[in-house]
Design a protein around this motif. Sequence first.
Motif, short mmCIF file in Angstrom:
data_model
loop_
_atom_site.label_atom_id
_atom_site.label_comp_id
_atom_site.label_asym_id
_atom_site.label_seq_id
_atom_site.Cartn_x
_atom_site.Cartn_y
_atom_site.Cartn_z
N ALA A 15 0.83 -1.21 0.00
CA ALA A 15 0.00 0.00 0.00
C ALA A 15 0.87 1.25 0.00
CB ALA A 15 -0.93 0.00 1.21
N GLY A 16 1.96 1.21 0.75
CA GLY A 16 2.86 2.35 0.78
C GLY A 16 3.45 2.65 -0.59
N ALA A 17 3.82 1.59 -1.32
CA ALA A 17 4.37 1.79 -2.66
C ALA A 17 3.33 2.38 -3.60
CB ALA A 17 4.88 0.45 -3.20
N GLU A 18 2.08 1.89 -3.49
CA GLU A 18 1.00 2.43 -4.33
C GLU A 18 0.73 3.89 -3.99
OE1 GLU A 18 -0.60 0.96 -6.87
OE2 GLU A 18 0.70 -0.79 -6.66
N HIS A 19 0.78 4.19 -2.70
CA HIS A 19 0.53 5.57 -2.27
C HIS A 19 1.60 6.51 -2.80
CE1 HIS A 19 0.54 8.94 0.67
NE2 HIS A 19 -0.76 8.82 0.55
N ARG A 20 2.85 6.07 -2.72
CA ARG A 20 3.94 6.92 -3.23
C ARG A 20 3.83 7.13 -4.73
NH1 ARG A 20 6.53 3.88 0.71
NH2 ARG A 20 7.24 2.31 -0.80
N ALA A 21 3.22 6.18 -5.42
CA ALA A 21 3.04 6.30 -6.87
C ALA A 21 1.80 7.13 -7.22
CB ALA A 21 2.93 4.91 -7.50
N GLY A 22 1.09 7.61 -6.21
CA GLY A 22 -0.07 8.46 -6.44
C GLY A 22 -1.37 7.70 -6.64
N ARG A 23 -1.36 6.39 -6.36
CA ARG A 23 -2.58 5.59 -6.56
C ARG A 23 -3.27 5.38 -5.20
NH1 ARG A 23 1.11 3.45 -10.43
NH2 ARG A 23 1.95 1.93 -8.96
N ARG A 24 -3.95 6.44 -4.73
CA ARG A 24 -4.52 6.40 -3.38
C ARG A 24 -5.63 5.38 -3.26
NH1 ARG A 24 -4.44 12.28 -3.09
NH2 ARG A 24 -6.71 12.35 -3.07
N GLY A 25 -6.44 5.22 -4.32
CA GLY A 25 -7.53 4.25 -4.25
C GLY A 25 -7.02 2.83 -4.06
N THR A 26 -5.99 2.47 -4.80
CA THR A 26 -5.40 1.14 -4.65
C THR A 26 -4.76 0.99 -3.27
OG1 THR A 26 -4.94 1.09 -7.02
CG2 THR A 26 -3.78 -0.51 -5.65
N ALA A 27 -4.09 2.05 -2.82
CA ALA A 27 -3.47 2.01 -1.49
C ALA A 27 -4.52 1.80 -0.42
CB ALA A 27 -2.71 3.30 -1.24
N ARG A 46 -3.07 3.97 11.04
CA ARG A 46 -2.39 5.26 10.79
C ARG A 46 -2.34 5.56 9.29
NH1 ARG A 46 2.06 8.04 13.67
NH2 ARG A 46 2.61 6.14 14.81
N ALA A 47 -1.99 4.55 8.49
CA ALA A 47 -1.92 4.74 7.05
C ALA A 47 -3.29 5.09 6.47
CB ALA A 47 -1.36 3.48 6.38
N LEU A 48 -4.33 4.44 6.98
CA LEU A 48 -5.68 4.73 6.51
C LEU A 48 -6.05 6.18 6.85
CD1 LEU A 48 -8.25 3.66 5.17
CD2 LEU A 48 -9.03 2.94 7.44
N ALA A 49 -5.64 6.63 8.03
CA ALA A 49 -5.91 8.01 8.42
C ALA A 49 -5.27 8.99 7.43
CB ALA A 49 -5.39 8.27 9.83
N THR A 50 -4.06 8.70 7.00
CA THR A 50 -3.37 9.57 6.05
C THR A 50 -4.12 9.66 4.74
OG1 THR A 50 -1.22 9.09 7.04
CG2 THR A 50 -1.22 9.92 4.78
N VAL A 51 -4.59 8.53 4.24
CA VAL A 51 -5.33 8.52 2.98
C VAL A 51 -6.64 9.29 3.12
CG1 VAL A 51 -6.47 7.06 1.28
CG2 VAL A 51 -4.25 6.39 2.20
N HIS A 52 -7.34 9.08 4.23
CA HIS A 52 -8.59 9.82 4.46
C HIS A 52 -8.32 11.33 4.45
CE1 HIS A 52 -11.22 6.52 5.03
NE2 HIS A 52 -10.85 6.18 6.26
N ALA A 53 -7.26 11.76 5.11
CA ALA A 53 -6.95 13.20 5.18
C ALA A 53 -6.65 13.76 3.80
CB ALA A 53 -5.79 13.43 6.12
N GLU A 54 -5.92 13.01 2.99
CA GLU A 54 -5.59 13.49 1.65
C GLU A 54 -6.83 13.60 0.78
OE1 GLU A 54 -2.69 10.66 0.44
OE2 GLU A 54 -1.02 11.72 1.39
N ASP A 55 -7.85 12.83 1.09
CA ASP A 55 -9.12 12.90 0.37
C ASP A 55 -10.05 13.96 0.95
OD1 ASP A 55 -8.41 10.90 -1.38
OD2 ASP A 55 -9.34 9.29 -0.22
N GLY A 56 -9.57 14.69 1.97
CA GLY A 56 -10.39 15.72 2.58
C GLY A 56 -11.37 15.21 3.60
N ARG A 57 -11.26 13.95 4.01
CA ARG A 57 -12.18 13.34 4.98
C ARG A 57 -11.52 13.35 6.35
NH1 ARG A 57 -13.30 8.06 4.12
NH2 ARG A 57 -15.40 8.31 5.00
#
Length: 508
Positions: A15-27, A46-57
């Motif tokens: 998931a971290g690799a996908e996130h770094r590649a800009g693929r938040r949905g896959t991450a 913690r990682a899920l929290a980061t993705v939620h924040a980047e989505d504005g949630r």
Amino acid sequence: MTQGAPDPGALLAQAGAEHRAGRRGTARALIEQALVAAPRFGEAWRALATVHAEDGRHDAAAAALGTALACGVSRPHEAHLQRAVWFADDLRRDDEAQAELEAALALKPDYLPALMNLGNLHEQRGQREAALACYARALDDPRFATVPEAALRHVALARTAVMRPPATPDDPLLAALRTAIESTAPDALERVHLQFALGHGLDRLGEVDAAFDAFARGNRSLLRREGRRYDPRREAALVDAVIAAFPKPDPARPAHDDATRPVPVFICGMFRSGSTLLEQVLSGHPDVVAGGEIDWLPRLAFERLAPFPARAIGLGEADVQRLAAEYRAHVEALFPASRDARVLTDKRPDNHLLVGLIKRLFPHAKILHTVRHPMDNGLSVYMQHMNLEVTPYANDLGDIGHYYGQYRRLMAHWEACFPGDLLAVPYEALVRDAETTVRGVLDFLGLEWDARCLAFHERRNTVKTASYWQVRRPLYGDAAGRWRRYRKHLGPLETALRQAGVDLPNEA
């Protein structure tokens, strides 16, 4: 973990690799798989929290990080600090933000970032002595001299100097600021804070040349640190595109009916033009809820509708009504009291770029345009340590003048498009004849006069802009006409304003 079951750690690494590649949905999907396999995997929460924040949630982000803490996540003090930032900046839940910062300090008493954020939160809430106590602790407690973030102690000194400015030219605080400046790297962020604090202290003492030199050094430090970000051609092209995308509306074209409570009132203009002051004044009215700088519309325009304004042109009526409903749901979640208010203010100066979109979503919306003398406005921007991601023009006088010209060009277009729904509110009139000016604004909004508007400085609400100490004072006109004292230093600003065709009233 049973044989053949997915490895939660491996899923999180993927998931971290996908996130770094800009693929938040896959991450996000991989993180959720990890949590199905290991529901108490704190690092995955913690990682899920980061993705939620980047989505504005941010509500979901804070909840996920709370679960991470309950599951025993590593570096819990950092998790508490991150939750505090979301609670304070995005969710407007300041009591919870303060509790998170205090929890971080209880776990790690020498965690200087939490202490500095606590001081900043106290400032935003108008709690001067509490803020000063945080900064004094940062400066005086020997434990903070050896922590990795010790450079933040310079920021504590700068904030102290802003809140308790030097009283005389031989005030030891001036010497402390100068010594601290010399001890920091030329492009260090804390050096920038110190230089601007020195500038404001010298300005208060009337030492114009020395003050301007400090502001100029601060802006040059920012330029070295951040690089030049402002592109005049790009800004002019954006304004051209916005004008083309939102022409004067056809009066025969039906608009959806959004005349529900509260009526959204958008306060925009140039940064440092009095928008925070105007909103603070209006917040004294019992029928007004002040929303401050709500980021929903900029996120909509420059993320979901990117490239803006091209994608906004194709919005159908169903899209418009859906987005308007999303905005209302967002602000009601942030400000439950707005459900019963007649007016909700959304104060983002740079929403002047979005007036056409605003009027598409909310045909009945009112626009308050704060206006200030161009030279005073430009100088005030230059004297303030601005966020260059939001105001990339702010560290160069010529760029400030160019941007000001583009902003006024666009506002002239909106004035022609929506003459009955847009009101200019001059800063100079507000500080010199407050009651007459405020009565006019309230009448424009359909509200009755209420004298509590003029007692705005007595309120202890949260103000999350650079003006939070200015609006704790009664109305004052000190800053009106200040540009005349600095005029010999403002040649690039004056030249750029003239080239843009901006009127400079009372030049002599």
